[in-house]
Design an enzyme around this catalytic site. Sequence first.
Site, PDB file in Angstrom:
ATOM      1  N   CYS A 295       0.833  -1.187   0.000  1.00  0.00           N
ATOM      2  CA  CYS A 295       0.000   0.000   0.000  1.00  0.00           C
ATOM      3  C   CYS A 295       0.883   1.257   0.000  1.00  0.00           C
ATOM      4  O   CYS A 295       1.848   1.343   0.752  1.00  0.00           O
ATOM      5  CB  CYS A 295      -0.956   0.086   1.191  1.00  0.00           C
ATOM      6  SG  CYS A 295      -2.090  -1.284   1.270  1.00  0.00           S
TER       7      CYS A 295
ATOM      8  N   ARG B 235       4.111  -0.398  -4.627  1.00  0.00           N
ATOM      9  CA  ARG B 235       3.747  -0.881  -3.289  1.00  0.00           C
ATOM     10  C   ARG B 235       2.403  -1.619  -3.276  1.00  0.00           C
ATOM     11  O   ARG B 235       2.045  -2.237  -2.277  1.00  0.00           O
ATOM     12  CB  ARG B 235       3.661   0.306  -2.305  1.00  0.00           C
ATOM     13  CG  ARG B 235       4.939   1.082  -2.183  1.00  0.00           C
ATOM     14  CD  ARG B 235       4.763   2.242  -1.232  1.00  0.00           C
ATOM     15  NE  ARG B 235       4.667   1.796   0.140  1.00  0.00           N
ATOM     16  CZ  ARG B 235       5.690   1.614   0.948  1.00  0.00           C
ATOM     17  NH1 ARG B 235       6.901   1.852   0.517  1.00  0.00           N
ATOM     18  NH2 ARG B 235       5.512   1.206   2.178  1.00  0.00           N
TER      19      ARG B 235
ATOM     20  N   TRP C 286      -2.656  -2.934  -1.689  1.00  0.00           N
ATOM     21  CA  TRP C 286      -2.294  -4.348  -1.792  1.00  0.00           C
ATOM     22  C   TRP C 286      -3.092  -5.010  -0.679  1.00  0.00           C
ATOM     23  O   TRP C 286      -2.812  -4.809   0.497  1.00  0.00           O
ATOM     24  CB  TRP C 286      -0.786  -4.528  -1.577  1.00  0.00           C
ATOM     25  CG  TRP C 286      -0.318  -5.935  -1.728  1.00  0.00           C
ATOM     26  CD1 TRP C 286       0.072  -6.536  -2.887  1.00  0.00           C
ATOM     27  CD2 TRP C 286      -0.146  -6.908  -0.688  1.00  0.00           C
ATOM     28  NE1 TRP C 286       0.449  -7.839  -2.628  1.00  0.00           N
ATOM     29  CE2 TRP C 286       0.332  -8.098  -1.302  1.00  0.00           C
ATOM     30  CE3 TRP C 286      -0.368  -6.921   0.688  1.00  0.00           C
ATOM     31  CZ2 TRP C 286       0.599  -9.254  -0.583  1.00  0.00           C
ATOM     32  CZ3 TRP C 286      -0.102  -8.079   1.408  1.00  0.00           C
ATOM     33  CH2 TRP C 286       0.382  -9.230   0.767  1.00  0.00           C
TER      34      TRP C 286
ATOM     35  N   ASN D  40      -1.662   2.135   5.679  1.00  0.00           N
ATOM     36  CA  ASN D  40      -0.784   1.041   5.269  1.00  0.00           C
ATOM     37  C   ASN D  40      -0.429   0.284   6.541  1.00  0.00           C
ATOM     38  O   ASN D  40       0.001   0.903   7.515  1.00  0.00           O
ATOM     39  CB  ASN D  40       0.482   1.626   4.617  1.00  0.00           C
ATOM     40  CG  ASN D  40       1.508   0.562   4.311  1.00  0.00           C
ATOM     41  OD1 ASN D  40       1.160  -0.584   4.028  1.00  0.00           O
ATOM     42  ND2 ASN D  40       2.782   0.934   4.367  1.00  0.00           N
ATOM     43  N   GLY D  41      -0.618  -1.041   6.534  1.00  0.00           N
ATOM     44  CA  GLY D  41      -0.303  -1.829   7.730  1.00  0.00           C
ATOM     45  C   GLY D  41      -1.467  -2.729   8.093  1.00  0.00           C
ATOM     46  O   GLY D  41      -2.369  -2.945   7.268  1.00  0.00           O
TER      47      GLY D  41
ATOM     48  N   GLU E 240      17.603 -18.234  -6.682  1.00  0.00           N
ATOM     49  CA  GLU E 240      17.177 -16.892  -7.099  1.00  0.00           C
ATOM     50  C   GLU E 240      16.609 -16.933  -8.522  1.00  0.00           C
ATOM     51  O   GLU E 240      15.612 -16.265  -8.819  1.00  0.00           O
ATOM     52  CB  GLU E 240      18.353 -15.919  -6.969  1.00  0.00           C
ATOM     53  CG  GLU E 240      18.162 -14.537  -7.572  1.00  0.00           C
ATOM     54  CD  GLU E 240      16.973 -13.754  -7.018  1.00  0.00           C
ATOM     55  OE1 GLU E 240      16.326 -14.207  -6.058  1.00  0.00           O
ATOM     56  OE2 GLU E 240      16.662 -12.698  -7.596  1.00  0.00           O
TER      57      GLU E 240
ATOM     58  N   LYS F 136      12.812 -15.773  -9.513  1.00  0.00           N
ATOM     59  CA  LYS F 136      12.504 -14.782 -10.567  1.00  0.00           C
ATOM     60  C   LYS F 136      11.445 -15.329 -11.512  1.00  0.00           C
ATOM     61  O   LYS F 136      10.494 -14.641 -11.857  1.00  0.00           O
ATOM     62  CB  LYS F 136      13.752 -14.444 -11.404  1.00  0.00           C
ATOM     63  CG  LYS F 136      14.767 -13.544 -10.813  1.00  0.00           C
ATOM     64  CD  LYS F 136      14.354 -12.114 -10.633  1.00  0.00           C
ATOM     65  CE  LYS F 136      13.637 -11.924  -9.327  1.00  0.00           C
ATOM     66  NZ  LYS F 136      14.355 -11.626  -8.164  1.00  0.00           N
TER      67      LYS F 136
ATOM     68  N   GLU G  78       7.948 -15.522  -9.837  1.00  0.00           N
ATOM     69  CA  GLU G  78       7.354 -14.202  -9.596  1.00  0.00           C
ATOM     70  C   GLU G  78       6.701 -13.597 -10.814  1.00  0.00           C
ATOM     71  O   GLU G  78       5.607 -13.068 -10.730  1.00  0.00           O
ATOM     72  CB  GLU G  78       8.465 -13.220  -9.202  1.00  0.00           C
ATOM     73  CG  GLU G  78       8.781 -13.123  -7.773  1.00  0.00           C
ATOM     74  CD  GLU G  78       9.728 -11.966  -7.531  1.00  0.00           C
ATOM     75  OE1 GLU G  78      10.895 -12.051  -7.960  1.00  0.00           O
ATOM     76  OE2 GLU G  78       9.304 -10.986  -6.912  1.00  0.00           O
TER      77      GLU G  78
ATOM     78  N   LYS H  30       6.325  -4.559  -4.199  1.00  0.00           N
ATOM     79  CA  LYS H  30       7.782  -4.448  -4.052  1.00  0.00           C
ATOM     80  C   LYS H  30       8.208  -4.352  -2.596  1.00  0.00           C
ATOM     81  O   LYS H  30       9.173  -4.967  -2.183  1.00  0.00           O
ATOM     82  CB  LYS H  30       8.275  -3.230  -4.819  1.00  0.00           C
ATOM     83  CG  LYS H  30       9.763  -3.046  -4.742  1.00  0.00           C
ATOM     84  CD  LYS H  30      10.388  -3.179  -6.088  1.00  0.00           C
ATOM     85  CE  LYS H  30      11.889  -3.205  -6.017  1.00  0.00           C
ATOM     86  NZ  LYS H  30      12.412  -4.473  -6.540  1.00  0.00           N
TER      87      LYS H  30
HETATM   88  C1  AGP Z   1      12.306 -10.242  -5.202  1.00  0.00           C
HETATM   89  O1  AGP Z   1      12.206 -10.335  -6.577  1.00  0.00           O
HETATM   90  C2  AGP Z   1      11.042 -10.095  -4.499  1.00  0.00           C
HETATM   91  N1  AGP Z   1      10.257  -9.032  -4.967  1.00  0.00           N
HETATM   92  C3  AGP Z   1      11.094 -10.249  -3.006  1.00  0.00           C
HETATM   93  O2  AGP Z   1      11.438 -11.562  -2.743  1.00  0.00           O
HETATM   94  C4  AGP Z   1      12.050  -9.317  -2.232  1.00  0.00           C
HETATM   95  O3  AGP Z   1      13.373  -9.663  -2.513  1.00  0.00           O
HETATM   96  C5  AGP Z   1      11.764  -9.435  -0.732  1.00  0.00           C
HETATM   97  O4  AGP Z   1      10.446  -9.044  -0.484  1.00  0.00           O
HETATM   98  C6  AGP Z   1      12.708  -8.634   0.111  1.00  0.00           C
HETATM   99  O5  AGP Z   1      12.643  -7.268  -0.196  1.00  0.00           O
HETATM  100  P1  AGP Z   1      13.729  -6.274   0.374  1.00  0.00           P
HETATM  101  O6  AGP Z   1      15.034  -6.633  -0.261  1.00  0.00           O
HETATM  102  O7  AGP Z   1      13.254  -4.915  -0.026  1.00  0.00           O
HETATM  103  O8  AGP Z   1      13.761  -6.461   1.857  1.00  0.00           O
END
Ligand code: AGP
Length: 590
Positions: free
Chosen positions: A2, A27, A74, A100-101, A467, A471, A474, A585
Amino acid sequence: MCGLIGYCGEEPAAPLLVKALQHLEYRGYDSAGIATIADGRVQLKKDVGKLGEVRQKHQLDDLPGTIGVGHVRWATHGGVTQANAHPHTDCTKKVAVVHNGIIQNHRELRSRLEAKHAFVSETDTEVIPHLLEEHLTTSNSLEQAVLKTTRELEGSYALVIMSSQEPEKLVATCKDNPLVVGKSRKGNFIASDDLAFPESVTQIAFMEDDETAVVVKDNISFFTNDGHRIEKKFIEPSWNSGEVSKQNYPHFMLKEIMENSQSIRGAMVQDKKLITHMAMDILRAKQIIFTACGTSRYAALVGRYLFSKLAGKFSDVIISSEFHYFSDSIDKNTLVIALSQSGETADVMDGAKLAKKKGAKIFSLVNRNNSSLARMSDRVLYLNCGAEIGVAATKSFSSQLTLLYMLAFAMSNRLDEGLEKLNEVSIMVEKNFSKNGKNIEELAWRTKDKNDFYYIARGINFAIASEGALKLKEVSYAHAEGMPAGELKHGTLALIEEGVPVIAICPSDHTLKETLSNIEETRARGAFIVGISDQYNPIFHEWIEIPSIEYIYYPLLTIVPLQLLAYHSAIARGKDPDKPRNLAKSVTVK
Ligand code: AGP
C-alpha cells in the site's frame, strides 16, 4: 504494501496525488483512490484496478480542492472490491483515512463500534475513521482525536488523515510503517516513500514510530504520542520521481536487468575505512547471522559462502520471518547483517529490532537511503543502484553481492585486489548482455507452455539457482524450484519426466564434474537440459554461454541470463513483469 500520499498547498491536489501514486504503485496495485476537500465536504473516488484504469474511469484528476489524500492498495484484510479500496470514511463522511499496515485488534474494535456505526467494508482500516468520529466529539482538534485513536490501535500503521471540519490540515502518524514528509514552495506532502515527491520538494524528514505530524500549507509540525512538540531535522531528498523512468525500455524489469553492470560499479563506491571497520567487527563477533527475505536472502547465502571461503568465518542465514523463533540464541555477542533493497520489509525490520533489543549489533546492506532499516542500524552500506521499480529484484541483487564480496575481501585483508576483480567482472557482465539476448528470448518462447522448472547448481551457485527459480515464479507464474544439484536424488528427482526443463548452472569450476553427473541423472529421465556455463557440453539441449572467470565470481555472471529468462518468459506468457499478480515491491506487513 500500500502506498500513501497526502498534499496540502496552493495547487489543485488531485493531479499531484495521482502523479505521486504513479510512483508508489510498486507498493500495491489492486485498487486505487483519492479524496480531497472542496466546498466544505470530502470528495472521494476509488475503485479496483491499476491506478491508470481507476484514474481514467473516475477522472481522478478532476476532483476539486487543494488538500487531499491518496492510496494504492495491496489487499490484506478484505477482498479486492471497491468498498475495500481506500480512502475510508466515517459515518458522517467528514473524515477520510488512508492506511498502510494491519490493525491486529480490528475485530474487537469493530464489534464494539458496530452498535453505533455503519461499516461498509471488510477492511481492518475502517475502524479508524469510526474511532475518529467518536474521538472528534471530545477533542479540540483532529490531531488530538488521532492521538486518542492510535492509543486504541494494536498492530502496525502509517496513516494520513483529513477532516472537512478542519479543511486546512492533514494529520499523519506511523508505527512500524514508513512515512516521510516533504516541503515545497507551493505546499507540503506526506508519503510512504520520498520517491513519490515531485521535484519541487526540496526538504524531507522521516517520521519515527509513534510520532504525529500536522501538515498545513506552509508548515509541518511534529508531536510525540503524548502530545509534546518535537523538532525534526530536514534533509535534502536523495532522489525523486524525475529519476524514475523506463527510458526506452518496454519495462522497468528489463531496464534494471540491463543496469546490472553499472550496479556492480555503483556498489563499489564506498568508504574503504568503513568497509574495513565492518570487516574487523565481523571477524571479531562470536556469531554472525544474516537475515533477509526473498532475493535479499539469496544474496545473503552467497555472502555466507564468501565469508567462509575467503575469510574462514562461519555465519548463518535466517529467513527474517523465522528470526523470532531463534531469539534464544541472540545476544550481545551476535552480529546481525540485515539485507534489504527497500530497507522497509516488515519481517526484516522485526528481526533486526528484536536482535537490537537483545544487545546484538546490526549492520545493514540497504538501497533506499534513510530507510527504516538504515536508520536503526549500527552501520550501513548503501547499494547505490538507484531506484529499483520492477517488483522483481534484479540489479539490487548484483549490488548486494558486490558489497558482500567487498566485506569478505576486507575480512581477508585483500579489499583492493577484490575491487580490481569486481571491476573486471562488471565489464564482463556488460559485454555478455548482447551475446545471449536472442538465445534466451527464444528459449523463453520455446518453454512457454512448461509449468515446472528445476534450477540446480552446487557451491556458490546454489543460491543463484534458487534466485533464478524465484525470478521465474514471480513474473511468469510457472512453478520453479532451485536446489543444490546433489539434493535432487533425495526426492525431487521423482518429479523429473519427459521434457521437464532443468536449468543447470554449471561453470567449469571444481563442482562441474559432480554437477554433470546430477544433470545426467535428470537427462536419463527425459529432462530438457539448459546449461549455463562457460564450457559447452553435449549433455545440454540448450547452452547459455557465459565467460570464464575465477570461480567465486560466477554468481555475478550467472544471475543475468536467469533474470532475462524470467523476463522473457513473462512476456511470452502475456504477463506484466513489472507488476506481477498478488505481489508488491515493499512488503511492509508481517
Ligand atoms: C524479489 O524479486 C522479491 N520481490 C522479493 O522476494 C524481495 O526480494 C523481498 O520481499 C525482500 O525485499 P527487500 O530486499 O526490499 O527487503
